[in-house]
Design an enzyme around this catalytic site. Structure first.
Site, PDB file in Angstrom:
ATOM      1  N   ALA A   1       0.728  -1.185  -0.016  1.00 37.61           N
ATOM      2  CA  ALA A   1       0.016   0.079   0.070  1.00 37.61           C
ATOM      3  C   ALA A   1       0.815   1.357   0.063  1.00 37.61           C
ATOM      4  CB  ALA A   1      -0.977  -0.118   1.088  1.00 37.61           C
ATOM      5  N   ALA A   2       2.191   1.143  -0.185  1.00 39.07           N
ATOM      6  CA  ALA A   2       3.032   2.469  -0.266  1.00 39.07           C
ATOM      7  C   ALA A   2       2.626   3.352  -1.452  1.00 39.07           C
ATOM      8  CB  ALA A   2       4.636   2.148  -0.245  1.00 39.07           C
ATOM      9  N   GLY A   3       2.392   2.523  -2.473  1.00 39.64           N
ATOM     10  CA  GLY A   3       1.931   3.326  -3.837  1.00 39.64           C
ATOM     11  C   GLY A   3       0.587   4.074  -3.605  1.00 39.64           C
ATOM     12  N   ASP A   4      -0.247   3.324  -3.019  1.00 30.81           N
ATOM     13  CA  ASP A   4      -1.683   3.701  -2.781  1.00 30.81           C
ATOM     14  C   ASP A   4      -1.477   4.963  -1.782  1.00 30.81           C
ATOM     15  OD1 ASP A   4      -2.493   1.184  -3.966  1.00 30.81           O
ATOM     16  OD2 ASP A   4      -2.857   0.277  -2.136  1.00 30.81           O
TER      17      ASP A   4
HETATM   18  O1  RIB Z   1      -1.728  -2.053  -2.884  1.00 30.98           O
HETATM   19  C1  RIB Z   1      -1.904  -2.683  -2.133  1.00 30.98           C
HETATM   20  C2  RIB Z   1      -3.332  -3.679  -2.050  1.00 30.98           C
HETATM   21  O2  RIB Z   1      -3.052  -4.315  -3.237  1.00 30.98           O
HETATM   22  C3  RIB Z   1      -3.542  -4.295  -0.959  1.00 30.98           C
HETATM   23  O3  RIB Z   1      -4.109  -3.886   0.105  1.00 30.98           O
HETATM   24  C4  RIB Z   1      -4.258  -5.633  -1.521  1.00 30.98           C
HETATM   25  O4  RIB Z   1      -5.784  -5.630  -1.258  1.00 30.98           O
HETATM   26  C5  RIB Z   1      -4.263  -5.315  -2.892  1.00 30.98           C
HETATM   27  O5  RIB Z   1      -5.481  -4.908  -3.641  1.00 30.98           O
END
Ligand code: RIB
Length: 306
Positions: free
Chosen positions: A250-253
């Site tokens: 989730a670093a990119g998110d």
């Molecule tokens: O970007 C990370 C996410 O990728 C995780 O939370 C997982 O659910 C996938 O969707």
């Protein structure tokens, strides 16, 4: 402050900590296992909400315990979940994530209700698109639905930010037209452009290939090294903060959401990138997806004591 809308996936993540990635045919004893709210779309909505943004989300969960946990977690940080459909008799999306001793991960997705996000659901929630200023999307729902929502948002004059992850090699050129920002990592850029990349010049050329199809700004994430911004002003490198990563999930998110949040507050692109880099530098020092997202206070304080 401008309004942010996220359209995308919600997953319950099952995270397995392991000393290293198992090889084919190998049986490996893991160090631990835990459940964390995740999904690229929900992670973005959660991060923008936790950082104080005005955030809504369109997506789908099932009427099961995971679906409720995921929507409850978004509501805890103030995300408007009215656009998240609760589907009877279905299964909420899941991700099975292996994190090794260096913090690197591999992910297997089970689409569940994410695969049910349709044009009809977008139409039902058209008012949320009309009401937003910035639309953020990813590719864990049907790319045809992403393109449909993008076309609607662009026609309404909205800023569209697309994180093209997980990357797919057979996307139509039309998906890029009118998109303001994309943030592929180097591997995703290779998949999207169908070429292998060596060095900055080739990365820039690949970014220009996507810009020629209609994306205005390409931000190529280079992980722990930094980020390359390619736009009408040329090519600019933003070095990353050096940290000891324990989990890059989730670093990119977190980066994309923090970037959007900063833009929603009127920051410049450069300031928004630096803000996103601080937030994601903190996120990689923590385990899990939404559990790793920092607060606004933490991001603002970041670097002051270094
Ligand atoms: O970007 C990370 C996410 O990728 C995780 O939370 C997982 O659910 C996938 O969707």
């Amino acid at each position: 402050m401008k309004k942010i809308l996220v359209i995308g996936s919600l997953n319950m993540d099952t995270v397995i900590e392991t000393p290293y990635m198992p090889k084919s045919g190998e049986t490996l004893t893991g160090k631990g296992v835990f459940l964390v709210p995740g999904g690229k779309g929900a992670n973005q909505a959660y991060a923008a909400g936790k950082l104080g943004g005005n955030v809504s989300m369109i997506g789908a969960v099932a009427d099961d315990s995971f679906g409720k946990m995921l929507t409850d977690n978004l509501e805890k940080v103030g995300v408007n979940t009215a656009g998240i459909a609760v589907m009877e008799g279905e299964t909420t999306g899941q991700a099975f994530i292996t994190v090794d001793g260096c913090g690197a991960n591999s992910i297997i997705l089970i689409g569940g209700t994410n695969a049910k996000v349709s044009r009809e659901l977008i139409d039902e929630n058209r008012a949320l698109i009309e009401d937003c200023d910035i639309l953020m999307m990813q590719l864990e729902i049907d790319p045809a639905v992403v393109e449909y929502a993008k076309d609607l948002a662009v026609s309404l004059g909205k800023m569209v930010i697309l994180d093209p992850a997980p990357a797919k090699g057979n996307l139509p050129d039309s998906i890029w037209k009118g998109v303001a920002y994309i943030k592929p990592n180097e591997t995703e850029l290779e998949i999207l452009t169908g070429r292998s990349l060596n060095g900055e010049e080739e990365r820039r050329e690949a970014a220009e290939q996507l810009r020629a199809k209609g994306v205005k700004n390409v931000m190529v994430s280079l992980g722990g090294d930094g980020l390359l911004l390619v736009n009408d002003d040329g090519c600019r490198f933003f070095p990353a903060h050096k940290v000891n990563a324990v989990d890059t999930t989730a670093a990119g998110d977190c980066f994309t959401a923090s970037f959007a949040l900063a833009l929603s507050k009127g920051e410049s692109v450069e300031e928004a990138i630096r803000f996103g880099q601080k937030a994601s530098a903190i996120a990689v020092t923590r385990k899990g997806a939404q559990t790793s997202i920092p607060s606004l206070e933490e991001v603002l304080a970041y670097g002051m004591n270094l």
